[in-house]
Design a protein around this motif. Structure first.
Motif, PDB file in Angstrom:
ATOM      1  N   VAL A  89      34.439  70.442  69.094  1.00 16.68           N
ATOM      2  CA  VAL A  89      34.228  69.135  69.803  1.00 16.68           C
ATOM      3  C   VAL A  89      33.161  69.154  71.082  1.00 16.68           C
ATOM      4  CG1 VAL A  89      35.206  66.869  70.840  1.00 16.68           C
ATOM      5  CG2 VAL A  89      36.289  68.086  68.683  1.00 16.68           C
ATOM      6  N   GLU A  90      32.045  68.361  70.821  1.00 14.08           N
ATOM      7  CA  GLU A  90      31.423  68.323  71.867  1.00 14.08           C
ATOM      8  C   GLU A  90      31.785  67.576  73.212  1.00 14.08           C
ATOM      9  OE1 GLU A  90      26.483  67.224  73.009  1.00 14.08           O
ATOM     10  OE2 GLU A  90      27.876  65.827  72.203  1.00 14.08           O
ATOM     11  N   GLN A  91      31.724  68.176  74.305  1.00  5.79           N
ATOM     12  CA  GLN A  91      32.337  67.727  75.623  1.00  5.79           C
ATOM     13  C   GLN A  91      31.585  66.602  76.091  1.00  5.79           C
ATOM     14  OE1 GLN A  91      34.596  69.683  78.351  1.00  5.79           O
ATOM     15  NE2 GLN A  91      34.676  67.380  78.790  1.00  5.79           N
ATOM     16  N   GLU A  92      30.221  66.506  76.014  1.00  3.77           N
ATOM     17  CA  GLU A  92      29.471  65.432  76.298  1.00  3.77           C
ATOM     18  C   GLU A  92      29.916  64.272  75.504  1.00  3.77           C
ATOM     19  OE1 GLU A  92      28.647  68.351  75.980  1.00  3.77           O
ATOM     20  OE2 GLU A  92      26.851  68.771  77.561  1.00  3.77           O
ATOM     21  N   SER A  93      30.131  64.327  74.352  1.00  2.00           N
ATOM     22  CA  SER A  93      30.416  63.193  73.651  1.00  2.00           C
ATOM     23  C   SER A  93      31.826  62.635  73.875  1.00  2.00           C
ATOM     24  CB  SER A  93      30.709  63.693  72.033  1.00  2.00           C
ATOM     25  OG  SER A  93      29.315  64.055  71.731  1.00  2.00           O
ATOM     26  N   LEU A  94      32.724  63.750  74.303  1.00  2.00           N
ATOM     27  CA  LEU A  94      33.951  63.241  74.808  1.00  2.00           C
ATOM     28  C   LEU A  94      33.947  62.384  76.087  1.00  2.00           C
ATOM     29  CD1 LEU A  94      36.339  66.219  74.269  1.00  2.00           C
ATOM     30  CD2 LEU A  94      36.521  63.840  72.966  1.00  2.00           C
ATOM     31  N   ASP A  95      33.318  63.045  76.930  1.00  2.00           N
ATOM     32  CA  ASP A  95      32.914  62.386  78.469  1.00  2.00           C
ATOM     33  C   ASP A  95      32.388  61.163  78.332  1.00  2.00           C
ATOM     34  OD1 ASP A  95      33.873  64.716  79.515  1.00  2.00           O
ATOM     35  OD2 ASP A  95      31.790  65.424  79.941  1.00  2.00           O
ATOM     36  N   ALA A  96      31.375  60.892  77.389  1.00  2.00           N
ATOM     37  CA  ALA A  96      30.643  59.595  77.296  1.00  2.00           C
ATOM     38  C   ALA A  96      31.631  58.371  76.858  1.00  2.00           C
ATOM     39  CB  ALA A  96      29.488  59.723  76.131  1.00  2.00           C
ATOM     40  N   ARG A  97      32.725  58.933  76.067  1.00  2.00           N
ATOM     41  CA  ARG A  97      33.728  58.009  75.589  1.00  2.00           C
ATOM     42  C   ARG A  97      34.931  57.660  76.434  1.00  2.00           C
ATOM     43  NH1 ARG A  97      29.934  59.717  72.777  1.00  2.00           N
ATOM     44  NH2 ARG A  97      29.262  58.716  70.950  1.00  2.00           N
ATOM     45  N   GLY A  98      34.997  58.475  77.450  1.00  2.00           N
ATOM     46  CA  GLY A  98      36.200  58.450  78.236  1.00  2.00           C
ATOM     47  C   GLY A  98      37.261  59.001  77.704  1.00  2.00           C
ATOM     48  N   ILE A 105      43.911  64.398  67.806  1.00  2.00           N
ATOM     49  CA  ILE A 105      45.106  64.633  67.130  1.00  2.00           C
ATOM     50  C   ILE A 105      45.352  66.134  66.811  1.00  2.00           C
ATOM     51  CG2 ILE A 105      44.177  64.370  64.886  1.00  2.00           C
ATOM     52  CD1 ILE A 105      46.343  62.300  64.085  1.00  2.00           C
ATOM     53  N   ILE A 106      44.378  67.006  67.127  1.00  2.00           N
ATOM     54  CA  ILE A 106      44.691  68.307  66.504  1.00  2.00           C
ATOM     55  C   ILE A 106      44.014  69.065  67.658  1.00  2.00           C
ATOM     56  CG2 ILE A 106      44.364  68.311  64.134  1.00  2.00           C
ATOM     57  CD1 ILE A 106      41.691  68.473  64.002  1.00  2.00           C
ATOM     58  N   PRO A 107      44.546  70.419  67.716  1.00  2.00           N
ATOM     59  CA  PRO A 107      43.843  71.283  68.694  1.00  2.00           C
ATOM     60  C   PRO A 107      42.334  71.541  68.447  1.00  2.00           C
ATOM     61  CG  PRO A 107      45.471  72.512  67.443  1.00  2.00           C
ATOM     62  CD  PRO A 107      45.377  71.071  67.067  1.00  2.00           C
ATOM     63  N   VAL A 108      41.430  71.437  69.481  1.00  2.00           N
ATOM     64  CA  VAL A 108      40.078  71.843  69.048  1.00  2.00           C
ATOM     65  C   VAL A 108      39.476  72.731  69.991  1.00  2.00           C
ATOM     66  CG1 VAL A 108      39.718  69.576  67.943  1.00  2.00           C
ATOM     67  CG2 VAL A 108      39.140  69.910  70.377  1.00  2.00           C
ATOM     68  N   GLU A 109      38.302  73.445  69.999  1.00  2.00           N
ATOM     69  CA  GLU A 109      37.676  74.014  70.865  1.00  2.00           C
ATOM     70  C   GLU A 109      36.688  73.033  71.545  1.00  2.00           C
ATOM     71  OE1 GLU A 109      35.307  77.993  71.432  1.00  2.00           O
ATOM     72  OE2 GLU A 109      36.498  77.903  69.601  1.00  2.00           O
ATOM     73  N   VAL A 110      36.716  72.845  72.826  1.00  2.00           N
ATOM     74  CA  VAL A 110      35.760  71.688  73.367  1.00  2.00           C
ATOM     75  C   VAL A 110      34.728  72.589  74.003  1.00  2.00           C
ATOM     76  CG1 VAL A 110      35.384  69.831  75.021  1.00  2.00           C
ATOM     77  CG2 VAL A 110      37.498  70.079  73.952  1.00  2.00           C
TER      78      VAL A 110
END
Lengths: 129, 103, 119
Positions: A89-98, A105-110
């Protein structure tokens, strides 16, 4: 390649499935998941990326009761059973969406964009939908 | 390390495909703008700076038939973007190890 | 070089199928082999023989079928995506076949390149 692998019948390619779209608004998320589950049976090196609105595919607590569509978010939990372990999962995409990894729902590598781009550049086949 | 061709087919004015491509494309990759992606190649439009900012480390191409179809033959494209036809598109796919579509 | 193609959109609403068709034609003209085109998502609609565009418009269903026939391209329509959208044998244009998603993965394995056209 190790000597005992030389006679291996299969070419193993690195397949990356890139998800950049949210679920429900369009069908791409569901149909990409269907591809990944089939792909897992082919003994290839499979990785799955969630970036941009694709991160919403694995948001916790989805409840589709009132929209009348199937909630397929639990199916992502099956990826582990199918030995699909490289989930980025891309960190920047998570950040932008808060959002943070705890919302998923699943463990991922950020990974940050730079690290993710390194991994993207090592693939043999990139399938996006 | 493999060489990548990135395909961007959406207008940067409508969607984030180009932004994401530019964020995640590694130095040395190529980017082909096609379909509505060709609007990113217009020199006098608001997205020109985003493309120009990466011209040093990415190679940009634009699909000529899509430029012409959209009435842009009379409109300046960013200097240094190479215009290709479908045959050139095929050559780019063949010359790079992987084609990644930013859908 | 062997090039596989994935088409994720149907004809007309999006340019994807047109672009994929022009690309396939150009690839063949350059001496490459286009062994398989896989139709997924709404792309399955490219195989619907009931499609009837106006007479002065291109007919993508017919164009794909003709290109496939002339150059021996395996035109594969995903069964899961097709059934959802009412694409079955009875509406399938000659030259297309319906099969599983494994055919897409196989196209990724067996071709030197896989080019995706979609929205």
């Amino acid at each position: 390649m190790e000597p005992w692998e030389e006679d291996g019948p299969e070419v193993v390619k690195r397949f990356m499935y890139v998800n950049r779209k949210a679920p429900y608004g369009t069908i791409y998320a569901l149909e990409c998941l269907e591809v990944v589950l089939i792909a897992a049976a082919f003994d290839q090196d499979v990785s799955v990326v969630f970036a941009d609105d694709g991160v919403f595919q694995i948001k916790k607590n989805q409840d589709t009761t009132a929209i009348g569509m199937k909630n397929f978010s639990n199916t992502y939990r099956a990826l582990d059973d199918y030995d699909v372990e490289k989930i980025y999962v891309e960190q920047e995409s998570l950040d932008a969406r808060g959002l943070t990894a705890d919302d998923l729902i699943i463990p991922v590598e950020v990974l940050n964009a730079e690290s993710l781009s390194e991994i993207m550049a090592q693939q043999d086949v990139v399938i996006s939908s | 390390m493999t060489t990548m061709l990135h395909l961007v087919n959406k207008s940067p004015f409508e969607r984030n495909n180009l932004d994401s491509c530019l964020r995640l494309a590694k130095s040395g990759s190529a980017v082909l703008l096609l379909e509505d992606g060709v609007f990113a190649a217009m020199n006098n439009a608001a997205y020109a700076d985003a493309v120009k900012g990466r011209m040093g480390d990415l190679k940009f191409y634009v699909l000529g038939p899509d430029v012409s179809a959209r009435g842009l033959d009379d409109t300046p494209l960013i200097d240094g973007i190479n215009v290709v036809d479908y045959g050139g598109f095929v050559d780019l796919v063949a010359e790079h190890d992987v084609a990644q579509s930013w859908l | 070089m062997k090039i596989g193609i994935l088409v994720n959109e149907g004809p007309f609403t999006h340019q994807a199928s047109d672009s994929a068709y022009r690309f396939a034609e150009a690839a063949i003209a350059k001496g490459h082999e286009v062994a398989r085109v896989f139709f997924y998502n709404d792309g399955v609609n490219n195989s619907n023989k009931l499609s009837e565009p106006q007479s002065d418009d291109r007919n993508l269903v017919a164009l794909w079928a003709a290109l496939g026939k002339e150059h021996g391209i395996d035109l594969v329509v995903c069964i899961a995506a097709a059934l959802r959208r009412g694409i079955k044998e009875e509406v399938l244009k000659d030259g297309f076949r319906i099969s599983g998603l494994g055919q897409l993965v196989e196209a990724g394995i067996e071709n030197d390149r896989l080019v995706v056209f979609g929205d």
